[in-house]
Design an enzyme around this catalytic site. Structure first.
Site, mmCIF file in Angstrom:
data_model
loop_
_atom_site.group_PDB
_atom_site.id
_atom_site.type_symbol
_atom_site.label_atom_id
_atom_site.label_comp_id
_atom_site.label_asym_id
_atom_site.label_seq_id
_atom_site.Cartn_x
_atom_site.Cartn_y
_atom_site.Cartn_z
ATOM 1 N N ASP A 1 0.852 -1.195 0.000
ATOM 2 C CA ASP A 1 0.000 0.000 0.000
ATOM 3 C C ASP A 1 0.891 1.249 0.000
ATOM 4 O O ASP A 1 1.868 1.335 0.737
ATOM 5 C CB ASP A 1 -0.919 0.002 1.228
ATOM 6 C CG ASP A 1 -2.042 1.012 1.097
ATOM 7 O OD1 ASP A 1 -3.215 0.582 0.995
ATOM 8 O OD2 ASP A 1 -1.768 2.234 1.097
ATOM 9 N N HIS B 1 -10.277 -5.158 -3.054
ATOM 10 C CA HIS B 1 -8.948 -5.378 -2.481
ATOM 11 C C HIS B 1 -9.084 -5.778 -1.025
ATOM 12 O O HIS B 1 -9.930 -5.263 -0.297
ATOM 13 C CB HIS B 1 -8.050 -4.140 -2.620
ATOM 14 C CG HIS B 1 -8.685 -2.855 -2.207
ATOM 15 N ND1 HIS B 1 -9.622 -2.196 -2.979
ATOM 16 C CD2 HIS B 1 -8.539 -2.101 -1.086
ATOM 17 C CE1 HIS B 1 -10.015 -1.096 -2.361
ATOM 18 N NE2 HIS B 1 -9.371 -1.018 -1.203
ATOM 19 N N HIS C 1 -7.017 -5.604 2.418
ATOM 20 C CA HIS C 1 -5.869 -5.038 3.125
ATOM 21 C C HIS C 1 -5.329 -6.121 4.063
ATOM 22 O O HIS C 1 -6.088 -6.672 4.870
ATOM 23 C CB HIS C 1 -6.290 -3.847 4.003
ATOM 24 C CG HIS C 1 -6.858 -2.670 3.271
ATOM 25 N ND1 HIS C 1 -6.134 -1.522 3.025
ATOM 26 C CD2 HIS C 1 -8.087 -2.446 2.735
ATOM 27 C CE1 HIS C 1 -6.897 -0.639 2.393
ATOM 28 N NE2 HIS C 1 -8.088 -1.178 2.203
HETATM 29 P P1 AMP Z 1 -9.688 1.650 0.361
HETATM 30 O O1 AMP Z 1 -9.667 3.036 0.957
HETATM 31 O O2 AMP Z 1 -10.138 0.561 1.273
HETATM 32 O O3 AMP Z 1 -10.423 1.655 -0.961
HETATM 33 O O4 AMP Z 1 -8.169 1.301 0.059
HETATM 34 C C1 AMP Z 1 -7.477 1.802 -1.046
HETATM 35 C C2 AMP Z 1 -6.028 1.732 -0.715
HETATM 36 O O5 AMP Z 1 -5.280 1.900 -1.917
HETATM 37 C C3 AMP Z 1 -5.545 2.819 0.248
HETATM 38 O O6 AMP Z 1 -5.021 2.224 1.435
HETATM 39 C C4 AMP Z 1 -4.487 3.576 -0.543
HETATM 40 O O7 AMP Z 1 -3.398 3.980 0.251
HETATM 41 C C5 AMP Z 1 -4.086 2.540 -1.580
HETATM 42 N N1 AMP Z 1 -3.516 3.099 -2.808
HETATM 43 C C6 AMP Z 1 -4.016 4.118 -3.539
HETATM 44 N N2 AMP Z 1 -3.219 4.346 -4.614
HETATM 45 C C7 AMP Z 1 -2.226 3.429 -4.546
HETATM 46 C C8 AMP Z 1 -1.086 3.159 -5.353
HETATM 47 N N3 AMP Z 1 -0.806 3.866 -6.464
HETATM 48 N N4 AMP Z 1 -0.261 2.129 -4.980
HETATM 49 C C9 AMP Z 1 -0.520 1.417 -3.862
HETATM 50 N N5 AMP Z 1 -1.580 1.635 -3.061
HETATM 51 C C10 AMP Z 1 -2.423 2.623 -3.399
#
Ligand code: AMP
Ligand code: ZN
Length: 111
Positions: A30, A97, A99
């Site tokens: 992340d 996704h 986590h």
């Molecule tokens: P959610 O808020 O549950 O939809 O999680 C989305 C996650 O994607 C967040 O924890 C972000 O930090 C992560 N995220 C967003 N853009 C990227 C990226 N380019 N590479 C890796 N993680 C990302």
């Protein structure tokens, strides 16, 4: 799917710090980690959220849980699996996704 960040990671158009890559699943770090280990496990096929899942996705889900367990296997103190669905849960990327969080003591309940 066009204009999906995580589909762009699957295609390689957007770079990712990949920790696991299988036929069905990609796992990567992340970009804004909430714990010392914070890895996202995604299906390579576009699915918007866990709300879309059903019996037909049983194999894909098994692959996602297997990938999450592989990531978590290095975390002796345990790990947490979270998937956010919709705005109240804080979903910000609308490609399913998991986590995988660990490496510190995690509070409960989450905010
Ligand atoms: P959610 O808020 O549950 O939809 O999680 C989305 C996650 O994607 C967040 O924890 C972000 O930090 C992560 N995220 C967003 N853009 C990227 C990226 N380019 N590479 C890796 N993680 C990302
Ligand atoms: Zn997508």
């Amino acid at each position: 799917m066009a204009d999906c960040l995580f589909c762009s990671m699957v295609s390689g158009d957007v770079s990712a710090d990949i920790v696991l890559d299988t036929d069905e699943v990609l796992a990567f770090t992340d970009i804004n980690p909430a714990a010392p280990t914070h890895v996202l496990v995604i299906p390579k096929r576009h699915v918007s959220s866990a709300a879309e899942l059903g019996q037909a996705d049983a194999g894909l889900l098994a692959a996602m849980f297997e990938a999450a367990a592989a990531v978590g296997s290095g975390l002796e103190g345990g790990w947490r699996l979270v998937t956010n669905v919709g705005p109240d849960a804080g979903q910000s990327v609308f490609h399913l996704h998991f986590h995988v969080l660990g490496g510190r003591s995690l509070g409960w309940p989450p905010g």
